[in-house]
Design a protein around this motif. Structure first.
Motif, PDB file in Angstrom:
ATOM      1  N   SER A 195      -9.268   6.324   2.039  1.00  0.00           N
ATOM      2  CA  SER A 195      -9.113   6.335   3.493  1.00  0.00           C
ATOM      3  C   SER A 195      -9.655   7.600   4.133  1.00  0.00           C
ATOM      4  N   MET A 217       0.869  -1.192   0.000  1.00  0.00           N
ATOM      5  CA  MET A 217       0.000   0.000   0.000  1.00  0.00           C
ATOM      6  C   MET A 217       0.896   1.229   0.000  1.00  0.00           C
ATOM      7  N   TYR A 223     -11.693   1.846   3.239  1.00  0.00           N
ATOM      8  CA  TYR A 223     -11.466   2.007   4.677  1.00  0.00           C
ATOM      9  C   TYR A 223     -12.849   2.230   5.269  1.00  0.00           C
ATOM     10  N   GLY A 235      -7.307   2.557  -2.307  1.00  0.00           N
ATOM     11  CA  GLY A 235      -7.738   2.463  -0.915  1.00  0.00           C
ATOM     12  C   GLY A 235      -8.224   3.809  -0.393  1.00  0.00           C
ATOM     13  N   MET A 253      -1.377  -1.323  -4.257  1.00  0.00           N
ATOM     14  CA  MET A 253      -2.489  -0.512  -3.754  1.00  0.00           C
ATOM     15  C   MET A 253      -2.003   0.907  -3.498  1.00  0.00           C
ATOM     16  N   LEU A 270     -10.463  -1.161  -2.109  1.00  0.00           N
ATOM     17  CA  LEU A 270     -10.368  -1.594  -0.703  1.00  0.00           C
ATOM     18  C   LEU A 270     -10.813  -0.397   0.130  1.00  0.00           C
TER      19      LEU A 270
END
Ligand code: PBG
Length: 331
Positions: A172, A80, A199, A170, A122, A197
């Protein structure tokens, strides 16, 4: 000694030898489920150590490539990436986050060139590393984080990261509606195969402290208007329903160890893979106490085993490559 009415019943029989314990272990760790978070800093010629995270650095593009190759060799599942742009390039809307030549996009292209599809690559999809005020979104006239204006920036970031080679983005930032907007942006740009993905349950935590040092964050105040309140469990399940309905391919609970109850509930309820992020402060605590107060390696394995036992399918951990090496060696 009182063995009740069954004196022959002794659970300790299953703890007698290492082979017995190994055979009956309910929880195992596998390198493939570990994800290495990594920082890359623009404009440095040597990696820069992060004082509060001994052993973790802000990489140069060169050392990042090497770290990615080492992760592959150790069997780690994913990486990541977090970009740390030069201070002078940060602005109110986080321009480096969408610039094709922004540090994160350059790093994504480099890592993709280095490891291809051998790691799931990622990228952190959030503005805080790129803004001069350090918030995860853009601000309105009153200085509050503007949810919907931020979503437009996230859509642009998603396209920039996917164009640069991310397999997975991702988000977040904990903006409402972020997964839907990102999915639409990716699909609209021909990136149907790039996964999200999310969060999903990200708590407003004191344990992010070392991370903010790691990304040179200029944040004033906090993130309590967008990250979840540690007092609440139920809203994590609400966030799960929303993220999955909006198209999340995988979901995440963060931090990990102080939120094992949340992780357990999410893992029970989720129909998609669940990740947990063992964050910077969790790392820093173990490394600090490993100064003779606790056994470092055992403590690391115990935390990871607990996170896995609580229901995580994947774990983001700064120890990913080291632990993958241990696991390959039979620990
Ligand atoms: C936001 C983001 C944060 C982390 C990952 N993504 C920090 C925050 O919300 O302040 C924290 C990771 C860690 O502490 O290890 N872009």
């Amino acid at each position: 000694m009182d063995h009740g009415s069954f004196p022959g019943v002794r659970p300790r029989r299953l703890r007698t030898t290492p082979a017995m314990r190994r055979m009956v272990a309910e929880t195992r760790l596998d390198p493939a489920e570990l994800i290495l978070p990594a920082f890359v800093r623009e404009g440095v010629s040597e990696p820069v150590p992060i004082a509060s995270m001994p052993g973790v650095v802000q990489h140069t593009l060169d050392t990042l490539r090497k770290a990615a190759a080492e992760a592959v060799a150790a069997g780690v599942g994913g990486i990541m990436l977090f970009g740390v742009p030069e201070d002078a390039k940060k602005d109110a809307v986080g321009t480096p986050g969408t610039d094709p030549d922004g540090i994160l996009q350059v790093a994504l292209r480099d890592v993709r060139a280095e490891v291809g599809d051998d790691l799931v690559i990622m990228s952190d999809l959030c503005l805080d590393e790129h803004t001069d005020h350090g918030h995860c979104g853009v601000l309105d006239a009153q200085g509050r984080v503007d949810n919907d204006a931020t979503l437009e920036r996230y859509a642009q970031m998603a396209r920039a990261q996917a164009d640069a080679g991310a397999h997975t983005v991702g988000p977040s930032g904990m903006m409402d509606g972020q997964v839907r907007v990102i999915r639409e942006a990716l699909d609209g740009a021909g990136h149907q195969d790039v996964s999200i993905l999310a969060y999903t349950a990200k708590y407003s935590s004191a344990f992010y402290g070392p991370f903010r040092q790691a990304v040179g964050s200029s944040l004033q105040g906090g993130r309590k208007t967008y990250q979840q309140d540690p007092a609440n469990a139920r809203e994590a399940l609400r966030e799960l329903s929303l993220d999955v309905a909006e198209g999340a391919d995988m979901v995440m609970v963060k931090p990990a160890l102080p939120y094992l109850d949340i992780l357990c509930q999410i893992a029970d309820a989720s129909q998609v893979p669940v990740a947990a992020y063992q964050i910077s402060g969790e790392y820093a605590m173990v490394e600090a106490a490993a100064n003779g107060w606790i056994e470092r390696d055992r403590a690391i394995m115990e935390t990871l085993t607990s996170v896995r036992r609580a229901g995580a399918d994947m774990i983001l951990t700064y120890w990913a490559t080291e632990v993958a090496g241990w696991l390959r060696g039979g620990r």
